[in-house]
Design a protein around this motif. Structure first.
Motif, PDB file in Angstrom:
ATOM      1  N   LEU A  93       0.864  -1.182   0.000  1.00 29.77           N
ATOM      2  CA  LEU A  93       0.000   0.000   0.000  1.00 29.77           C
ATOM      3  C   LEU A  93       0.895   1.224   0.000  1.00 29.77           C
ATOM      4  N   VAL A  94       1.475   1.491  -1.166  1.00 30.79           N
ATOM      5  CA  VAL A  94       2.337   2.655  -1.358  1.00 30.79           C
ATOM      6  C   VAL A  94       1.937   3.332  -2.661  1.00 30.79           C
ATOM      7  N   ASP A  95       2.347   4.573  -2.805  1.00 26.86           N
ATOM      8  CA  ASP A  95       2.094   5.296  -4.046  1.00 26.86           C
ATOM      9  C   ASP A  95       2.756   4.556  -5.209  1.00 26.86           C
ATOM     10  N   ASP A  96       2.111   4.516  -6.340  1.00 24.60           N
ATOM     11  CA  ASP A  96       2.673   3.830  -7.502  1.00 24.60           C
ATOM     12  C   ASP A  96       4.056   4.377  -7.877  1.00 24.60           C
ATOM     13  N   LYS A  97       4.288   5.660  -7.594  1.00 23.43           N
ATOM     14  CA  LYS A  97       5.588   6.264  -7.917  1.00 23.43           C
ATOM     15  C   LYS A  97       6.715   5.715  -7.035  1.00 23.43           C
ATOM     16  N   ALA A  98       6.347   5.078  -5.928  1.00 27.93           N
ATOM     17  CA  ALA A  98       7.358   4.513  -5.026  1.00 27.93           C
ATOM     18  C   ALA A  98       7.701   3.070  -5.379  1.00 27.93           C
ATOM     19  N   LEU A  99       6.930   2.451  -6.267  1.00 33.38           N
ATOM     20  CA  LEU A  99       7.118   1.027  -6.564  1.00 33.38           C
ATOM     21  C   LEU A  99       8.505   0.673  -7.107  1.00 33.38           C
ATOM     22  N   PRO A 100       9.171   1.555  -7.879  1.00 33.77           N
ATOM     23  CA  PRO A 100      10.514   1.183  -8.347  1.00 33.77           C
ATOM     24  C   PRO A 100      11.488   0.816  -7.229  1.00 33.77           C
ATOM     25  N   ASP A 101      11.290   1.347  -6.032  1.00 38.07           N
ATOM     26  CA  ASP A 101      12.188   1.016  -4.923  1.00 38.07           C
ATOM     27  C   ASP A 101      11.956  -0.392  -4.397  1.00 38.07           C
ATOM     28  N   PHE A 102      10.914  -1.073  -4.902  1.00 40.73           N
ATOM     29  CA  PHE A 102      10.640  -2.453  -4.496  1.00 40.73           C
ATOM     30  C   PHE A 102      10.815  -3.419  -5.663  1.00 40.73           C
ATOM     31  N   THR A 103      11.473  -2.983  -6.722  1.00 40.63           N
ATOM     32  CA  THR A 103      11.719  -3.844  -7.879  1.00 40.63           C
ATOM     33  C   THR A 103      12.437  -5.123  -7.441  1.00 40.63           C
ATOM     34  N   GLY A 104      11.911  -6.254  -7.879  1.00 43.73           N
ATOM     35  CA  GLY A 104      12.534  -7.533  -7.538  1.00 43.73           C
ATOM     36  C   GLY A 104      11.942  -8.203  -6.319  1.00 43.73           C
ATOM     37  N   ILE A 105      11.105  -7.473  -5.575  1.00 45.31           N
ATOM     38  CA  ILE A 105      10.429  -8.064  -4.416  1.00 45.31           C
ATOM     39  C   ILE A 105       9.141  -8.739  -4.892  1.00 45.31           C
ATOM     40  N   GLY A 106       8.998 -10.038  -4.618  1.00 46.48           N
ATOM     41  CA  GLY A 106       7.817 -10.767  -5.054  1.00 46.48           C
ATOM     42  C   GLY A 106       6.567 -10.316  -4.306  1.00 46.48           C
ATOM     43  N   THR A 107       5.457 -10.140  -5.057  1.00 45.10           N
ATOM     44  CA  THR A 107       4.216  -9.683  -4.433  1.00 45.10           C
ATOM     45  C   THR A 107       3.029 -10.605  -4.732  1.00 45.10           C
ATOM     46  N   ASP A 108       3.281 -11.707  -5.451  1.00 43.59           N
ATOM     47  CA  ASP A 108       2.198 -12.652  -5.731  1.00 43.59           C
ATOM     48  C   ASP A 108       1.801 -13.385  -4.447  1.00 43.59           C
ATOM     49  N   ASN A 109       0.500 -13.626  -4.275  1.00 42.77           N
ATOM     50  CA  ASN A 109       0.009 -14.344  -3.101  1.00 42.77           C
ATOM     51  C   ASN A 109       0.613 -13.757  -1.816  1.00 42.77           C
TER      52      ASN A 109
END
Length: 259
Positions: A93-109
């Protein structure tokens, strides 16, 4: 309390202290240049979750601040570090603009819930999804719990009220990774060779910036810009080491009184 040592490092908050959105605090660029002329390590620490570190750096560069990416430590970085340590898959639950800082972190299930500032995601359906995950055992991770922050048009709700709502509904406590947590400030100093007693924090948030830094062993300078409200300095104990009108005045004090 340990004996106060000579000042070696300055931690500086960003939004509300150096700038407010796309406007620099008057005189802040020149003050930062003066600060860099002193024998001090300067680091920039922020709880912002509205944009990635790269976007934040681009914004600061446009405003005329000479800051390198490695000098910025964000609560997003701290959150990512924790996710990697725990090896969990977050509902972000973060702003879409912050998502690049979580690149590579799995979010499925997902089996964890991470909450930052996400106005577009703070609606019933998404909050209920987070609620159910937490009830099923997912850890709740708060990037920070700020009550509010400052925009050009006034104060706005921060993620804190939404985190607190999830805590209340699930009868659990969030792990907080950003300011005012002691670990955040110590991590920001890592690699500088400086102890907390050798550092000062400058910020506009009496609790998260100044109170947190002082609990970690630093001195704290509160500035009356950004989210500052009258009498904020009375809200924490111990009181701020110093309260200044703005960042340039804080720098002036450091250069004249603390070196």
């Amino acid at each position: 309390m340990a004996a106060r040592r000579a000042l070696k490092a300055v931690l500086v908050d960003l939004n509300g202290t150096l700038h407010i959105e796309d406007s620099a605090v008057p005189g802040a660029q020149e003050a930062l240049k003066r600060l860099r002329g002193a024998p001090l390590t300067v680091r920039f620490v922020t709880n912002t979750t509205k944009e990635s570190k790269r976007d934040l750096l681009e914004r600061l560069t446009r405003l005329g601040f000479d800051i390198a990416e490695h000098e910025i430590f964000t609560s997003l970085t701290a959150a990512r570090n924790l996710l990697e340590q725990q090896q969990v898959r977050p509902l972000l639950l973060v702003d879409d603009k912050a998502l690049p800082d979580f690149t590579g972190i799995g979010t499925d299930n997902p089996n964890a819930v991470v909450v930052g500032l996400a106005p577009e995601h703070f609606h019933y359906e998404m909050m209920n999804k987070a609620f159910r995950l937490i009830l099923d055992g997912a850890p709740l991770i708060a990037i920070h719990k700020a009550r509010y922050f400052k925009k050009k048009d006034g104060l706005c709700l921060g993620p804190g009220p939404f985190v607190t709502g999830l805590e209340y509904a699930t009868d659990t406590k969030a792990t907080v990774v950003g300011k005012p947590e002691k670990t955040f400030f110590l991590e920001a100093l890592r690699g500088t060779g400086c102890a907390p007693e050798e550092a000062v924090m400058i910020g506009d948030d009496c609790r998260d910036d100044v109170g947190g830094a002082q609990q970690a062993g630093m001195r704290g300078i509160l500035v009356r810009t950004g989210k500052y409200r009258p009498a904020d300095e009375n809200k924490i104990n111990p009181a701020p080491y110093l309260t200044c009108e703005n960042f340039p005045e804080a720098v002036e004090h450091i250069l004249k009184q603390m070196l």
